[in-house]
Design a protein around this motif. Structure first.
Motif, PDB file in Angstrom:
ATOM      1  N   THR A 145       6.335   4.733  -0.753  1.00 39.71           N
ATOM      2  CA  THR A 145       5.699   6.021  -0.445  1.00 39.71           C
ATOM      3  C   THR A 145       5.283   6.134   1.028  1.00 39.71           C
ATOM      4  O   THR A 145       5.200   7.226   1.563  1.00 39.71           O
ATOM      5  CB  THR A 145       4.445   6.255  -1.318  1.00 39.71           C
ATOM      6  OG1 THR A 145       3.487   5.219  -1.038  1.00 39.71           O
ATOM      7  CG2 THR A 145       4.793   6.254  -2.800  1.00 39.71           C
ATOM      8  N   HIS A 146       4.979   5.008   1.668  1.00 35.56           N
ATOM      9  CA  HIS A 146       4.683   4.969   3.105  1.00 35.56           C
ATOM     10  C   HIS A 146       4.522   3.509   3.514  1.00 35.56           C
ATOM     11  O   HIS A 146       4.566   2.625   2.656  1.00 35.56           O
ATOM     12  CB  HIS A 146       3.437   5.798   3.460  1.00 35.56           C
ATOM     13  CG  HIS A 146       2.156   5.309   2.848  1.00 35.56           C
ATOM     14  ND1 HIS A 146       1.907   5.340   1.487  1.00 35.56           N
ATOM     15  CD2 HIS A 146       1.045   4.747   3.408  1.00 35.56           C
ATOM     16  CE1 HIS A 146       0.709   4.845   1.247  1.00 35.56           C
ATOM     17  NE2 HIS A 146       0.160   4.464   2.399  1.00 35.56           N
ATOM     18  N   THR A 147       4.352   3.270   4.824  1.00 39.25           N
ATOM     19  CA  THR A 147       4.481   1.886   5.297  1.00 39.25           C
ATOM     20  C   THR A 147       3.149   1.189   5.603  1.00 39.25           C
ATOM     21  O   THR A 147       3.131   0.226   6.361  1.00 39.25           O
ATOM     22  CB  THR A 147       5.414   1.833   6.524  1.00 39.25           C
ATOM     23  OG1 THR A 147       4.927   2.775   7.492  1.00 39.25           O
ATOM     24  CG2 THR A 147       6.841   2.182   6.154  1.00 39.25           C
ATOM     25  N   HIS A 148       2.035   1.641   5.015  1.00 41.54           N
ATOM     26  CA  HIS A 148       0.807   0.833   5.108  1.00 41.54           C
ATOM     27  C   HIS A 148       1.046  -0.501   4.378  1.00 41.54           C
ATOM     28  O   HIS A 148       1.755  -0.542   3.365  1.00 41.54           O
ATOM     29  CB  HIS A 148      -0.374   1.562   4.457  1.00 41.54           C
ATOM     30  CG  HIS A 148      -1.122   2.446   5.405  1.00 41.54           C
ATOM     31  ND1 HIS A 148      -1.679   3.636   5.016  1.00 41.54           N
ATOM     32  CD2 HIS A 148      -1.400   2.304   6.726  1.00 41.54           C
ATOM     33  CE1 HIS A 148      -2.276   4.191   6.068  1.00 41.54           C
ATOM     34  NE2 HIS A 148      -2.109   3.407   7.114  1.00 41.54           N
ATOM     35  N   GLY A 149       0.381  -1.570   4.889  1.00 41.62           N
ATOM     36  CA  GLY A 149       0.598  -2.908   4.346  1.00 41.62           C
ATOM     37  C   GLY A 149       0.356  -3.010   2.853  1.00 41.62           C
ATOM     38  O   GLY A 149       1.042  -3.759   2.151  1.00 41.62           O
ATOM     39  N   ASP A 150      -0.612  -2.251   2.323  1.00 31.28           N
ATOM     40  CA  ASP A 150      -0.897  -2.338   0.882  1.00 31.28           C
ATOM     41  C   ASP A 150       0.137  -1.573   0.050  1.00 31.28           C
ATOM     42  O   ASP A 150       0.005  -1.477  -1.170  1.00 31.28           O
ATOM     43  CB  ASP A 150      -2.332  -1.880   0.565  1.00 31.28           C
ATOM     44  CG  ASP A 150      -2.606  -0.442   0.947  1.00 31.28           C
ATOM     45  OD1 ASP A 150      -2.056   0.035   1.949  1.00 31.28           O
ATOM     46  OD2 ASP A 150      -3.393   0.222   0.237  1.00 31.28           O
ATOM     47  N   HIS A 151       1.180  -1.041   0.717  1.00 34.71           N
ATOM     48  CA  HIS A 151       2.259  -0.361  -0.019  1.00 34.71           C
ATOM     49  C   HIS A 151       3.635  -0.978   0.259  1.00 34.71           C
ATOM     50  O   HIS A 151       4.595  -0.667  -0.432  1.00 34.71           O
ATOM     51  CB  HIS A 151       2.267   1.136   0.316  1.00 34.71           C
ATOM     52  CG  HIS A 151       1.051   1.826  -0.187  1.00 34.71           C
ATOM     53  ND1 HIS A 151       1.034   2.564  -1.355  1.00 34.71           N
ATOM     54  CD2 HIS A 151      -0.223   1.851   0.290  1.00 34.71           C
ATOM     55  CE1 HIS A 151      -0.195   3.007  -1.570  1.00 34.71           C
ATOM     56  NE2 HIS A 151      -0.979   2.593  -0.583  1.00 34.71           N
ATOM     57  N   ILE A 152       3.715  -1.820   1.326  1.00 35.88           N
ATOM     58  CA  ILE A 152       5.031  -2.386   1.655  1.00 35.88           C
ATOM     59  C   ILE A 152       4.961  -3.874   2.013  1.00 35.88           C
ATOM     60  O   ILE A 152       5.988  -4.530   2.208  1.00 35.88           O
ATOM     61  CB  ILE A 152       5.681  -1.590   2.821  1.00 35.88           C
ATOM     62  CG1 ILE A 152       7.181  -1.858   2.884  1.00 35.88           C
ATOM     63  CG2 ILE A 152       4.984  -1.866   4.154  1.00 35.88           C
ATOM     64  CD1 ILE A 152       7.935  -1.038   3.897  1.00 35.88           C
TER      65      ILE A 152
HETATM   66 ZN   LIG Z   1      -2.038   4.338   2.878  1.00 38.58          ZN
END
Ligand SMILES: [Zn+2]
Length: 298
Positions: free
Chosen positions: A59-66
């Motif tokens: 959904t996006h590239t923040h560390g808690d998502h990728i």
């Molecule tokens: Zn985020």
């Protein structure tokens, strides 16, 4: 269709784990986001040991998502011989960034595939199609998307992280209430420049539709009691997260699940210890028999 969660926490609420959702059929495993703790949890749960096609949406590239995408790809490729299919869509303006992150992580392109959302149409009995919808993550400099999943039970909206409720209000405009299956939405206790607050959800979601709303990416333990008070659902926490949660925040169901989990683990530990003791005893007996035989000979 129901999504399952490896974690339901926000980045700054790590005891609930990183928010990531999965769903699977006999042949395919679909994962939405893979924050820092997600790959190791999926490995622990045995989810990556299946002979299936693996798909990842980001959904996006923040560390808690990728954050664990490198481990996810390399475990599947080098341990299981599978290539992860990373799903891109036309509205994903951050697709190049994902490729850049993989290059910086030293993940080479022969270890994964890039596939288009169109290639997933009618791929699984669980859904007809999945598309990325551009969203707004507020004051972060990152581009972001939510996902809409067209399933036989109705349409599902998965918001990802949003600060602007338009992705939800547009979803309401595009659907009749009875064509909506579920809405998964990131939820903060207070107003936030980067996330959806419980106050905003109360304002924009009619009471009659709240039972279709599932809160995730929670940033505060008080949300565990606040969310159901207003008619919304909270996604289930995985058993793995219960082990790291403050015991005072667990409700009755969670306490029972934790108790069962601990009992199971304890009985596994006892079995292992019993086996080890048995092996030690056998070794001692064999040693003693050999020693006596040697003594008799000499
Ligand atoms: Zn985020």
């Amino acid at each position: 269709m129901e999504l399952h969660f490896t974690g339901r926490g926000a980045m700054l609420n790590p005891s609930e784990g990183n928010t990531a959702a999965y769903f699977e059929d006999d042949q395919n495993f679909f994962l939405i986001d893979c924050g820092e703790d997600v790959a190791s949890k999926l490995i622990e749960m045995g989810k990556l040991n299946q002979d299936k096609n693996y798909y990842l949406f980001i959904t996006h590239t923040h560390g808690d998502h990728i954050g664990s995408i490198g481990t996810l790809i390399q475990y599947l490729y080098y341990v299981k011989g599978h290539r992860l299919n990373i799903v891109f869509g036309p509205n994903m303006t951050y697709a190049e960034n994902i490729l850049g992150i993989l290059e910086l992580m030293g993940v080479t392109s022969e270890t994964y595939n890039i596939v288009n959302t169109r290639m997933l149409e009618n791929r699984s009995p669980l859904f007809n199609k999945i598309s990325y919808t551009e969203s707004n993550h507020g004051m972060t400099p990152l581009k972001s998307c939510g996902l809409t999943i067209d399933t036989p039970e109705g349409n599902i909206l998965y918001t990802g992280d949003i600060a602007d409720p338009r992705i939800i209000t547009n979803f309401f405009s595009a659907n009749f209430p009875d064509t909506i299956d579920k809405i998964y939405v990131d939820t903060s206790l207070n107003e936030s420049p980067v996330h959806m607050s419980l106050e905003t959800l109360k304002r924009i979601i009619p009471i009659g539709l709240r039972h279709k709303v599932y809160c995730m990416h929670i940033n505060h333990p008080d949300l565990i009691t606040e969310i159901p008070k207003w008619g919304f659902n909270l996604v289930d926490s995985s058993t793995l997260n219960l082990l790291s949660r403050d015991i005072n925040t667990l409700n009755e169901d969670e306490l029972r699940t934790l108790e069962n989990e601990l009992k199971n683990r304890l009985s596994e530990v006892e079995k292992l210890q019993e086996n080890n003791n048995q092996k030690k005893l056998t070794k001692q007996i064999n040693h003693e028999i050999q020693k006596r035989a040697y003594d008799q000979q000499s």
